[in-house]
Design a protein around this motif. Structure first.
Motif, PDB file in Angstrom:
ATOM      1  N   UNK A 122      44.254 -18.007  21.906  1.00  0.00           N
ATOM      2  CA  UNK A 122      44.695 -18.988  20.913  1.00  0.00           C
ATOM      3  C   UNK A 122      44.631 -18.407  19.506  1.00  0.00           C
ATOM      4  N   UNK A 123      43.600 -17.637  19.228  1.00  0.00           N
ATOM      5  CA  UNK A 123      43.472 -17.008  17.908  1.00  0.00           C
ATOM      6  C   UNK A 123      44.598 -16.006  17.662  1.00  0.00           C
ATOM      7  N   UNK A 124      44.878 -15.182  18.650  1.00  0.00           N
ATOM      8  CA  UNK A 124      45.954 -14.205  18.517  1.00  0.00           C
ATOM      9  C   UNK A 124      47.300 -14.921  18.349  1.00  0.00           C
ATOM     10  N   UNK A 125      47.500 -15.987  19.128  1.00  0.00           N
ATOM     11  CA  UNK A 125      48.758 -16.743  19.027  1.00  0.00           C
ATOM     12  C   UNK A 125      48.920 -17.363  17.644  1.00  0.00           C
ATOM     13  N   UNK A 126      47.815 -17.871  17.084  1.00  0.00           N
ATOM     14  CA  UNK A 126      47.875 -18.462  15.741  1.00  0.00           C
ATOM     15  C   UNK A 126      48.199 -17.400  14.700  1.00  0.00           C
ATOM     16  N   UNK A 127      47.646 -16.200  14.850  1.00  0.00           N
ATOM     17  CA  UNK A 127      47.963 -15.119  13.914  1.00  0.00           C
ATOM     18  C   UNK A 127      49.424 -14.713  14.015  1.00  0.00           C
ATOM     19  N   UNK A 128      49.909 -14.559  15.239  1.00  0.00           N
ATOM     20  CA  UNK A 128      51.312 -14.177  15.421  1.00  0.00           C
ATOM     21  C   UNK A 128      52.239 -15.259  14.882  1.00  0.00           C
ATOM     22  N   UNK A 129      51.864 -16.515  15.105  1.00  0.00           N
ATOM     23  CA  UNK A 129      52.662 -17.615  14.579  1.00  0.00           C
ATOM     24  C   UNK A 129      52.754 -17.567  13.065  1.00  0.00           C
ATOM     25  N   UNK A 130      51.632 -17.284  12.404  1.00  0.00           N
ATOM     26  CA  UNK A 130      51.644 -17.186  10.946  1.00  0.00           C
ATOM     27  C   UNK A 130      52.480 -15.994  10.484  1.00  0.00           C
ATOM     28  N   UNK A 131      52.343 -14.872  11.190  1.00  0.00           N
ATOM     29  CA  UNK A 131      53.120 -13.676  10.849  1.00  0.00           C
ATOM     30  C   UNK A 131      54.623 -13.954  10.937  1.00  0.00           C
ATOM     31  N   UNK A 132      55.053 -14.571  12.025  1.00  0.00           N
ATOM     32  CA  UNK A 132      56.478 -14.859  12.210  1.00  0.00           C
ATOM     33  C   UNK A 132      56.978 -15.879  11.196  1.00  0.00           C
ATOM     34  N   UNK A 133      56.172 -16.907  10.965  1.00  0.00           N
ATOM     35  CA  UNK A 133      56.558 -17.968  10.035  1.00  0.00           C
ATOM     36  C   UNK A 133      56.725 -17.412   8.619  1.00  0.00           C
ATOM     37  N   UNK A 134      55.712 -16.662   8.168  1.00  0.00           N
ATOM     38  CA  UNK A 134      55.781 -16.152   6.799  1.00  0.00           C
ATOM     39  C   UNK A 134      56.813 -15.037   6.656  1.00  0.00           C
ATOM     40  N   UNK A 135      56.964 -14.218   7.675  1.00  0.00           N
ATOM     41  CA  UNK A 135      57.976 -13.158   7.613  1.00  0.00           C
ATOM     42  C   UNK A 135      59.368 -13.758   7.482  1.00  0.00           C
ATOM     43  N   UNK A 143      58.311 -17.553  -2.289  1.00  0.00           N
ATOM     44  CA  UNK A 143      57.025 -17.219  -2.901  1.00  0.00           C
ATOM     45  C   UNK A 143      56.833 -15.725  -2.735  1.00  0.00           C
ATOM     46  N   UNK A 144      55.766 -15.205  -3.320  1.00  0.00           N
ATOM     47  CA  UNK A 144      55.516 -13.769  -3.209  1.00  0.00           C
ATOM     48  C   UNK A 144      54.024 -13.486  -3.293  1.00  0.00           C
ATOM     49  N   UNK A 145      53.622 -12.371  -2.721  1.00  0.00           N
ATOM     50  CA  UNK A 145      52.264 -11.856  -2.874  1.00  0.00           C
ATOM     51  C   UNK A 145      52.300 -10.725  -3.892  1.00  0.00           C
ATOM     52  N   UNK A 146      51.248 -10.610  -4.680  1.00  0.00           N
ATOM     53  CA  UNK A 146      51.203  -9.583  -5.708  1.00  0.00           C
ATOM     54  C   UNK A 146      49.789  -8.995  -5.750  1.00  0.00           C
ATOM     55  N   UNK A 147      49.513  -8.147  -6.731  1.00  0.00           N
ATOM     56  CA  UNK A 147      48.192  -7.538  -6.821  1.00  0.00           C
ATOM     57  C   UNK A 147      48.049  -6.370  -5.860  1.00  0.00           C
ATOM     58  N   UNK A 150      45.888  -5.535   0.544  1.00  0.00           N
ATOM     59  CA  UNK A 150      45.679  -4.629   1.670  1.00  0.00           C
ATOM     60  C   UNK A 150      46.593  -4.965   2.838  1.00  0.00           C
ATOM     61  N   UNK A 151      46.864  -3.973   3.661  1.00  0.00           N
ATOM     62  CA  UNK A 151      47.631  -4.160   4.898  1.00  0.00           C
ATOM     63  C   UNK A 151      48.965  -4.834   4.624  1.00  0.00           C
ATOM     64  N   UNK A 152      49.649  -4.346   3.601  1.00  0.00           N
ATOM     65  CA  UNK A 152      50.900  -4.942   3.137  1.00  0.00           C
ATOM     66  C   UNK A 152      52.064  -4.392   3.944  1.00  0.00           C
ATOM     67  N   UNK A 153      52.820  -5.268   4.624  1.00  0.00           N
ATOM     68  CA  UNK A 153      53.996  -4.861   5.372  1.00  0.00           C
ATOM     69  C   UNK A 153      55.179  -4.673   4.423  1.00  0.00           C
ATOM     70  N   UNK A 154      56.192  -3.991   4.898  1.00  0.00           N
ATOM     71  CA  UNK A 154      57.365  -3.718   4.073  1.00  0.00           C
ATOM     72  C   UNK A 154      58.132  -4.985   3.724  1.00  0.00           C
ATOM     73  N   UNK A 155      57.956  -6.061   4.512  1.00  0.00           N
ATOM     74  CA  UNK A 155      58.648  -7.319   4.212  1.00  0.00           C
ATOM     75  C   UNK A 155      57.913  -8.157   3.168  1.00  0.00           C
ATOM     76  N   UNK A 156      56.786  -7.632   2.646  1.00  0.00           N
ATOM     77  CA  UNK A 156      56.052  -8.334   1.604  1.00  0.00           C
ATOM     78  C   UNK A 156      54.910  -9.191   2.106  1.00  0.00           C
ATOM     79  N   UNK A 157      54.598  -9.135   3.411  1.00  0.00           N
ATOM     80  CA  UNK A 157      53.517  -9.958   3.956  1.00  0.00           C
ATOM     81  C   UNK A 157      52.257  -9.120   4.159  1.00  0.00           C
TER      82      UNK A 157
END
Length: 262
Positions: A122-135, A143-147, A150-157
């Motif tokens: 369930x934890x892994x599924x929740x992480x993947x869900x957040x990754x897909x949703x935000x990507x 919106x955007x992330x700045x600063x 760490x662990x910044x993907x090329x799509x900005x997540x």
């Protein structure tokens, strides 16, 4: 400047915002219907209160966005503004289902007797869900992330965010399950402040290593280590949840799984 500054002049595409807002409004409406159905079926408003608690967690978003370096454009359809940060309507809608309904589904799963393996799944599924949703969202830049993320993907997540976001509903769902006998009668209303507390505590407990490096120019390697430490704390908290509430774990006192209708 000691603190990285957000892109204050960033704008949002109004067509994309309309699609995002209406889509999330429809999902939130379905969440309300499900919560009411569960109340009718079980005789307890737990799912509805978790749904509400998830939405009210938005009050911490300005603080989390400040230390975690996330920015929403000022020309968004703003639900409210705090700490000089505008928070859009669509984000409020997302909170209701991601943190509210997700907490409820985890609580229901625990009542059916989730094993340690299922809790980790369930934890892994929740992480993947957040990754897909935000990507998906980041493709249209609402919106955007700045600063120094760490662990910044090329799509900005930045990947560390998914560990924090997945941890919140698991902590809340486990809390309500573990103290099920307390959250009954009028004390069921305590689920709302419990949800707010779970959100604040989990964000800080998991996210603080990333918060430190995001706001300090330590260089690439120390920054990535901060993100990895966030995952380490997330895994530790999930292991504690599994030890406390999994149906196949050894507890100091036996916990009998309840049926969803109990």
């Amino acid at each position: 400047m000691l603190i990285p500054q957000p892109p204050l002049e960033m704008g949002i595409d109004k067509g994309a915002e309309m699609v995002i807002t209406t889509s999330l409004a429809a999902i939130a409406a379905l969440g309300v219907l499900y919560a009411l159905y569960h109340w009718w079926r079980s005789g307890r408003p737990v799912v509805l209160l978790l749904f509400v608690a998830g939405g009210l967690m938005m009050i911490f978003e300005p603080m989390v966005d400040t230390v975690g370096a996330c920015w929403f454009p000022k020309d968004s359809w703003v639900a409210f503004e705090a700490w000089g940060r505008p928070l859009p309507v669509w984000l409020c809608l997302a909170y209701f289902f991601y943190f509210g309904i997700a907490s409820a589904l985890f609580w229901i799963g625990l009542r059916k007797g989730m094993t340690r393996a299922q809790i980790w799944l369930a934890f892994v599924a929740a992480m993947i869900g957040d990754l897909l949703f935000e990507s998906a969202l980041l493709t249209v830049d609402p919106y955007t992330y700045y600063g120094f993320q760490p662990l910044w993907l090329s799509n900005g997540f930045p990947l560390w965010w998914m560990a924090v976001n997945a941890g919140v509903p698991m902590v809340l769902g486990a809390m309500v399950y573990r103290f099920d006998d307390y959250f009954r009668g009028w004390r069921t209303l305590a689920i709302i402040p419990a949800g707010l507390t779970a959100s604040a505590a989990t964000n800080a407990a998991i996210g603080w290593p990333s918060w430190l490096v995001i706001n300090t120019d330590l260089g690439w390697w120390p920054t990535q280590i901060g993100g990895l430490l966030t995952f380490a704390f997330a895994f530790w908290i999930v292991s504690l949840i599994a030890a406390a509430v999994a149906s196949d774990a050894r507890h100091p006192q036996a916990i009998t799984p309840r049926t969803a209708s109990a």
